[in-house]
Design a protein around this motif. Sequence first.
Motif, PDB file in Angstrom:
ATOM      1  N   THR A   1      -9.720  -1.881   3.768  1.00  0.00           N
ATOM      2  CA  THR A   1     -10.161  -1.483   2.329  1.00  0.00           C
ATOM      3  C   THR A   1      -9.117  -0.425   2.316  1.00  0.00           C
ATOM      4  O   THR A   1      -8.583   0.147   2.747  1.00  0.00           O
ATOM      5  CB  THR A   1     -11.660  -0.793   2.627  1.00  0.00           C
ATOM      6  OG1 THR A   1     -11.491   0.090   3.683  1.00  0.00           O
ATOM      7  CG2 THR A   1     -12.719  -2.063   2.637  1.00  0.00           C
TER       8      THR A   1
ATOM      9  N   LYS B   1      -7.492   2.802   3.575  1.00  0.00           N
ATOM     10  CA  LYS B   1      -8.687   3.636   3.940  1.00  0.00           C
ATOM     11  C   LYS B   1      -9.140   3.177   5.471  1.00  0.00           C
ATOM     12  O   LYS B   1      -9.411   3.857   6.481  1.00  0.00           O
ATOM     13  CB  LYS B   1      -9.980   3.418   3.088  1.00  0.00           C
ATOM     14  CG  LYS B   1     -11.125   4.051   3.546  1.00  0.00           C
ATOM     15  CD  LYS B   1     -12.086   3.969   2.741  1.00  0.00           C
ATOM     16  CE  LYS B   1     -13.519   4.533   3.064  1.00  0.00           C
ATOM     17  NZ  LYS B   1     -14.376   4.464   1.913  1.00  0.00           N
TER      18      LYS B   1
ATOM     19  N   LYS C   1       3.200  10.299  -6.975  1.00  0.00           N
ATOM     20  CA  LYS C   1       2.293  11.202  -7.071  1.00  0.00           C
ATOM     21  C   LYS C   1       2.691  12.614  -7.244  1.00  0.00           C
ATOM     22  O   LYS C   1       2.368  13.588  -8.030  1.00  0.00           O
ATOM     23  CB  LYS C   1       1.397  11.126  -5.418  1.00  0.00           C
ATOM     24  CG  LYS C   1       0.117  12.006  -5.775  1.00  0.00           C
ATOM     25  CD  LYS C   1      -0.522  11.693  -4.252  1.00  0.00           C
ATOM     26  CE  LYS C   1      -1.933  12.598  -4.181  1.00  0.00           C
ATOM     27  NZ  LYS C   1      -2.673  12.541  -3.078  1.00  0.00           N
TER      28      LYS C   1
ATOM     29  N   GLN D   1      -8.203   3.389  -0.304  1.00  0.00           N
ATOM     30  CA  GLN D   1      -8.874   4.579  -0.789  1.00  0.00           C
ATOM     31  C   GLN D   1      -9.467   4.298  -2.363  1.00  0.00           C
ATOM     32  O   GLN D   1      -8.832   3.552  -3.077  1.00  0.00           O
ATOM     33  CB  GLN D   1      -7.979   5.592  -0.831  1.00  0.00           C
ATOM     34  CG  GLN D   1      -7.390   6.203   0.376  1.00  0.00           C
ATOM     35  CD  GLN D   1      -8.226   6.755   1.165  1.00  0.00           C
ATOM     36  OE1 GLN D   1      -9.496   7.424   0.681  1.00  0.00           O
ATOM     37  NE2 GLN D   1      -8.153   6.816   2.466  1.00  0.00           N
ATOM     38  N   ASN D   2     -10.616   4.991  -2.525  1.00  0.00           N
ATOM     39  CA  ASN D   2     -11.269   4.712  -3.951  1.00  0.00           C
ATOM     40  C   ASN D   2     -11.589   3.181  -4.385  1.00  0.00           C
ATOM     41  O   ASN D   2     -11.586   2.937  -5.618  1.00  0.00           O
ATOM     42  CB  ASN D   2     -10.233   5.477  -4.837  1.00  0.00           C
ATOM     43  CG  ASN D   2     -10.060   6.868  -4.588  1.00  0.00           C
ATOM     44  OD1 ASN D   2     -10.746   7.564  -4.026  1.00  0.00           O
ATOM     45  ND2 ASN D   2      -8.747   7.064  -4.685  1.00  0.00           N
ATOM     46  N   SER D   3     -11.862   2.416  -3.325  1.00  0.00           N
ATOM     47  CA  SER D   3     -12.058   1.120  -3.821  1.00  0.00           C
ATOM     48  C   SER D   3     -13.005   0.301  -2.766  1.00  0.00           C
ATOM     49  O   SER D   3     -12.590   0.476  -1.534  1.00  0.00           O
ATOM     50  CB  SER D   3     -10.615   0.118  -4.030  1.00  0.00           C
ATOM     51  OG  SER D   3     -10.701  -1.263  -4.024  1.00  0.00           O
ATOM     52  N   PRO D   4     -14.128   0.114  -2.985  1.00  0.00           N
ATOM     53  CA  PRO D   4     -15.187  -0.434  -1.924  1.00  0.00           C
ATOM     54  C   PRO D   4     -14.973  -1.841  -1.775  1.00  0.00           C
ATOM     55  O   PRO D   4     -15.422  -2.614  -0.519  1.00  0.00           O
ATOM     56  CB  PRO D   4     -16.464  -0.534  -2.764  1.00  0.00           C
ATOM     57  CG  PRO D   4     -15.991  -0.562  -4.230  1.00  0.00           C
ATOM     58  CD  PRO D   4     -14.752   0.081  -4.578  1.00  0.00           C
TER      59      PRO D   4
ATOM     60  N   LYS E   1      -1.173  -1.478  -4.238  1.00  0.00           N
ATOM     61  CA  LYS E   1      -2.397  -0.755  -3.718  1.00  0.00           C
ATOM     62  C   LYS E   1      -2.632   0.731  -3.315  1.00  0.00           C
ATOM     63  O   LYS E   1      -1.327   1.042  -2.944  1.00  0.00           O
ATOM     64  CB  LYS E   1      -3.140  -1.428  -2.447  1.00  0.00           C
ATOM     65  CG  LYS E   1      -3.645  -3.020  -2.918  1.00  0.00           C
ATOM     66  CD  LYS E   1      -4.850  -3.018  -3.736  1.00  0.00           C
ATOM     67  CE  LYS E   1      -5.301  -4.326  -3.923  1.00  0.00           C
ATOM     68  NZ  LYS E   1      -6.648  -4.359  -4.957  1.00  0.00           N
ATOM     69  N   PRO E   2      -3.468   1.652  -3.440  1.00  0.00           N
ATOM     70  CA  PRO E   2      -3.499   2.827  -2.921  1.00  0.00           C
ATOM     71  C   PRO E   2      -3.245   2.951  -1.444  1.00  0.00           C
ATOM     72  O   PRO E   2      -3.200   1.872  -0.820  1.00  0.00           O
ATOM     73  CB  PRO E   2      -4.320   3.524  -3.501  1.00  0.00           C
ATOM     74  CG  PRO E   2      -5.571   2.393  -3.599  1.00  0.00           C
ATOM     75  CD  PRO E   2      -4.780   1.202  -3.913  1.00  0.00           C
ATOM     76  N   SER E   3      -3.534   4.411  -1.019  1.00  0.00           N
ATOM     77  CA  SER E   3      -3.590   4.297   0.443  1.00  0.00           C
ATOM     78  C   SER E   3      -4.711   3.498   1.292  1.00  0.00           C
ATOM     79  O   SER E   3      -5.466   3.279   0.911  1.00  0.00           O
ATOM     80  CB  SER E   3      -3.602   5.794   0.823  1.00  0.00           C
ATOM     81  OG  SER E   3      -2.557   6.632   0.496  1.00  0.00           O
TER      82      SER E   3
ATOM     83  N   SER F   1       0.827  -1.280   0.013  1.00  0.00           N
ATOM     84  CA  SER F   1       0.022  -0.034  -0.072  1.00  0.00           C
ATOM     85  C   SER F   1       0.872   1.038  -0.064  1.00  0.00           C
ATOM     86  O   SER F   1       1.632   1.349   0.716  1.00  0.00           O
ATOM     87  CB  SER F   1      -0.642  -0.136   1.232  1.00  0.00           C
ATOM     88  OG  SER F   1      -1.660   1.275   1.322  1.00  0.00           O
TER      89      SER F   1
END
Length: 531
Positions: A312, A304, A274, A314-317, A300-302, A213
Motif C-alpha cells: 500500500t 506505506k 517535492k 501513502q494516501n491510498s487505501p 506511485k507515492p512513498s 515508488s
Amino acid sequence: MVKRVAIIGAGVSGLTSIKCCLDEGLEPTCFERSDDIGGVWRFTEDVEDGRPSLYKSMVSNTCKEMSAFTDFPYPEDFPVFVSNSQVLEYLRMYAKHFGLLKHIQFKTTVISVRKCPDFSATGQWAIVTESNGKQESSVFDAVMVCIGYLSDPSLPLESFPGIETFQGKYFHSRYYKHPDVFEGKKVLVIGMGNSGVDIAIEASRVAEKVMISTGRGAWVISRVFDNGYPWDMVFLTRFMNVIRNSLPGPITTWLVAHRTSQWFDHANYGLIPKDRDVIREPVLNDELPGCIITGKITIKPSLKEIKENSVTFQNSPTEEPVDVIVFATGYKFSFPFLEESVVKVEKKQASLYKYIFPPHLEKPTLAVIGLIKPFGAVMPVVEIQARWVTRVFKGLCQLPPVSTMVEEINETKKNKIRWFGLSYDEILKTDCLVYIDELASLMGTKPNVLALLLKDPVLAMKIFFGPCTAYQYRLTGPGKWNGARHAILTQWDRTVKPTRTRVVAEPPNFCFNLLKLISLFVYCLLLYWVS
C-alpha cells in the motif's frame, strides 16, 4: 620528498591517478582487488564483493566529449552516448596509450593503511596487502584512495514496514543484471534515481505491471537536447553557468524547472519534485514519459506498508499486488582499511578539504579521489583532482592552514540554500564547472578567456559559449597539451559524425540564393562606380 605513491583501485579514478603520478615523475603502484581494470564500467555476470556492479544495458548519462579525459578524446566513431562496454574499451585504450598497466598489481587487496611511526616527519604510510593468501607490508610516501562509493548498497529494510512478511522476491538494484527476472511479474521499484528508472524501463518490456515508488520525485531530461545535441554539451557551458550563478536561487531553479517541463509537464506525470528549492540529480532517460503515457509504468507515492503479496502507498487505501521489489535506494561508503582518526565517515559524508584531503594530517600525503557527485561527467573531475593532488604531493602546490580547511569543510557540511545559483540536496553534489575551475586555478591550468579573446578570439568564443569540455584545462600551465586547441575546435565534428550516417544534399534555398544575387549586383555596382 614524496616519490613512491600507492593507489588503491584501478577504476576511472585509479587509472588517471597513475597517469598523473607518471606526469609528475612519481612512482605509482596501483593495487586492484579484481583481475582487470575498469571499476564500475566493467560488467560481470556475478556480483563481486568490494567492487561496483552494473547491469548489462547501462549507457553513460554524459556524452563522450564531455566525459573524455583532458588529453585523450574518445574515438570519433564511438556513439555520442557510449555503452558500458565502450567506456571500458576507452579505458583500455587510455591505459595502453599511457603505459599504465605495468604499474597495477591485480588480485591484490589492501588490508590496512597506517601511518608510519615517524609520520610527522616523513608523511609515510605502511600498507598491508594480500594476494594469493599471502600478506605483504610496504612503505609508501603517499596514498591515493580511488575506491569510489558504489560498492556498499544502502538497504534500510527497517524503513519498510512489513518487509519480513513479504513472500515475493526483493533485492537491491546492485544485484540486477538482466530483465528476465521480471518475466510476467508485477514489479515495484523503490527509488527515483537513474538506475531505478533504467531497471523499471527494462522491466516494463517483459513484466505484467511495473510501478515506481518515489516520495521526492525528480526532474527527467532526455539525453537528446536542443536541436538533437547532447544535453550536457548544451547545458554545461561557461556562458550558461555565468547566467545560472548570477541569478537569485529561486529564479535559477524556476528556469531549470521551466526548461525540463518543456519536454512534458512533470506534474501531470506524477514526477514533479517535492522540494524544488534544491536540485537533485536529474534522471537522464529518453523512454520514461512514453512508458508512463502508454501505461507500461505507473508512478506511485512513498510506500506505506508491505504485505505478503501486495503493498500500500501513502494516501491510498488500495492494495497493489506485487511479486518483485527492487530497492534502488542508493549506496553508503566507507574506508575499512583506514583508521577513523584519518578519515571518519558519518551521515554519508567525510570531512575532506575540497572533497579530497583530510585536514588534520601533519603531512598532506593521503588523498581521496572520486568521492564526489558532480552535476556532469565524472572523468574530468577525478582527473583534475588527481592532477592537483600529485602536485601537492610534490610540493608544487600548497594547502592552506588547517583552520582554513576546517572552516571551509564545516561551511560545506551545512549545505545551505544559496542566494544565487543552484543549491543541491546532498553535500557530495556540486557544480562540476565551478569545482573544476577552482582546482584548475590552484594549479594554474584554468583558461583565461579574456586573454584568449585578444590572442585567439575564435578559441575564446568556443570556450566561453561552447560546451566546457575538459580539453580546456590542457591549454596552458603545467601539463599543457599541444593537441588541446584542435580537440576543442573539432569537438562538434566528433559529436555529429556517428549520427550523420546518411547525408542528403540540401535543396536550394530561394532566400539565400536571392541574397547572393543581390550581393553580387551591389558588388558590380560598386566596381562600376569606382571605375
